[in-house]
Design an enzyme around this catalytic site. Structure first.
Site, mmCIF file in Angstrom:
data_model
loop_
_atom_site.group_PDB
_atom_site.id
_atom_site.type_symbol
_atom_site.label_atom_id
_atom_site.label_comp_id
_atom_site.label_asym_id
_atom_site.label_seq_id
_atom_site.Cartn_x
_atom_site.Cartn_y
_atom_site.Cartn_z
ATOM 1 N N GLY A 1 33.785 -24.582 -139.744
ATOM 2 C CA GLY A 1 34.110 -25.187 -138.454
ATOM 3 C C GLY A 1 34.237 -26.684 -138.641
ATOM 4 N N LYS A 2 35.257 -27.283 -138.045
ATOM 5 C CA LYS A 2 35.515 -28.698 -138.323
ATOM 6 C C LYS A 2 34.347 -29.590 -137.921
ATOM 7 C CE LYS A 2 39.490 -30.475 -138.540
ATOM 8 N NZ LYS A 2 39.628 -30.297 -139.984
ATOM 9 N N SER B 1 46.669 -35.276 -152.184
ATOM 10 C CA SER B 1 46.501 -35.830 -153.527
ATOM 11 C C SER B 1 47.046 -37.250 -153.657
ATOM 12 C CB SER B 1 47.190 -34.925 -154.553
ATOM 13 O OG SER B 1 48.582 -34.843 -154.271
ATOM 14 N N ASP C 1 40.236 -25.344 -154.049
ATOM 15 C CA ASP C 1 40.269 -24.931 -152.648
ATOM 16 C C ASP C 1 40.224 -26.193 -151.797
ATOM 17 O OD1 ASP C 1 39.924 -23.884 -150.117
ATOM 18 O OD2 ASP C 1 38.150 -22.699 -150.597
ATOM 19 N N ALA D 1 38.321 -27.878 -145.973
ATOM 20 C CA ALA D 1 37.278 -28.853 -145.606
ATOM 21 C C ALA D 1 37.386 -30.181 -146.350
ATOM 22 C CB ALA D 1 35.876 -28.281 -145.777
ATOM 23 N N ALA D 2 38.438 -30.392 -147.128
ATOM 24 C CA ALA D 2 38.581 -31.682 -147.800
ATOM 25 C C ALA D 2 38.697 -32.817 -146.790
ATOM 26 C CB ALA D 2 39.797 -31.667 -148.723
ATOM 27 N N GLY D 3 39.500 -32.599 -145.742
ATOM 28 C CA GLY D 3 39.655 -33.626 -144.718
ATOM 29 C C GLY D 3 38.359 -33.894 -143.972
ATOM 30 N N ASP D 4 37.597 -32.838 -143.697
ATOM 31 C CA ASP D 4 36.319 -33.015 -143.001
ATOM 32 C C ASP D 4 35.307 -33.740 -143.877
ATOM 33 O OD1 ASP D 4 37.270 -31.669 -140.739
ATOM 34 O OD2 ASP D 4 36.703 -29.722 -141.563
#
Length: 294
Positions: free
Chosen positions: A39-40, A215, A239, A242-245
């Protein structure tokens, strides 16, 4: 320590790992399935707590087994859950397909998150004690706007991740201090595909923008200043969920500690780079010692 309040979603991520994502009408065989807390909102809370922030979560989980596990994950990561409600019925879920290149496609079912339509007693008092409020768009917009307006009343910085992308009411943008879209969300909001031009357009609505570029790193723009591009570390993504979060959670900690913007962006990019090298959402988020060492 940094005081960060998060008003946002908690979901159980139901993740299927495949060689390539199925096209419409296609069936593919996956190699693995996992249930991973996400969940964000919860992702940003966990990321910020692991990065060294003092974090509290406002939102809702369901009365099901997923809700128990979601709450346990937040608490074990050091997130205060005193104002995390339990709503009768299912927790939110996100149905995620991850391919061999680390890309993903996601379907979100709001569940308990849909019950968070406004602030309840105690929420505004918590927001008032923070230096930053993190917001996303997996809760009803009425709650997001209420949180942002409460933050503005108390002089608390608001950081909005406009995802899932949707048209935003002018009154929400008017009480947003920092907008952090990815390049696709920036294009949706501005109608402009080119990130620098999109950032310039968005600055007519908010004072600061960070566009994450995967990237390619991130682009920071502020009214009256030259834009700044920060490259991302070169890594092999497993994967990107959730990289942005992770980036936003770490950025909130760094800015709350008073780091210059460029240094804060570099540190947040390092956190996101660590995240994409591991599978899952909350399971992939790095701790402060790892970010500092990278």
């Amino acid at each position: 320590m940094t005081g960060i309040a998060v008003l946002g979603s908690t979901n159980m991520d139901l993740v299927a790992y495949v060689a390539h994502a199925p096209k419409r009408g296609e069936t593919v065989t996956g190699r693995e399935f996992r249930t991973i807390p996400g969940g964000k909102g919860a992702n940003q809370a966990v990321a910020a707590a692991r990065a060294g922030g003092d974090v509290a979560m406002i939102g809702a989980v369901g009365s099901d087994d997923f809700g128990v596990r979601l709450r346990r994950t937040l608490v074990s990561s050091g997130v205060d859950d005193d104002l995390l409600r339990t709503a009768e019925g299912p927790s939110g879920t996100a149905h995620i397909v991850v391919d061999d290149e680390g890309g993903n496609s996601i379907v979100v079912i709001p569940g308990a998150n849909g019950t968070v339509t406004s602030l309840v007693p105690g929420d505004e008092a918590l927001i008032a004690t923070a230096d930053t409020l993190l917001l996303q768009l997996e809760l009803p917009l009425t709650a997001v706007l209420g949180g942002a307006e409460a933050a503005r009343r108390h002089g608390v910085r608001t950081v909005l991740t406009p995802a899932p992308a949707q048209p935003l009411p002018p009154e929400l943008l008017a009480v947003t201090d920092l907008l952090v879209p990815n390049e696709h969300e920036a294009a949706t909001l501005s109608g402009i595909a080119d990130p620098p031009a999109a950032a310039e357009a968005l600055l007519r609505q908010v004072p600061e923008v960070v566009i994450t570029l995967g990237s390619a790193g991130s682009l920071y723009a502020r009214r009256g200043a030259e834009p700044l591009t920060v490259p991302a570390p070169h890594v092999t993504a497993v994967d990107t969920t959730a990289a942005g979060d992770t980036f936003v959670g770490a950025l909130a900690v760094a800015l709350g500690e008073g780091r210059p913007v460029q240094q804060a962006l570099i540190w947040a990019s390092a956190a996101a780079a660590l995240c994409v090298q591991r599978p899952g959402a909350s399971t992939s988020m790095p701790y402060r010692t790892e970010i500092d060492a990278s």
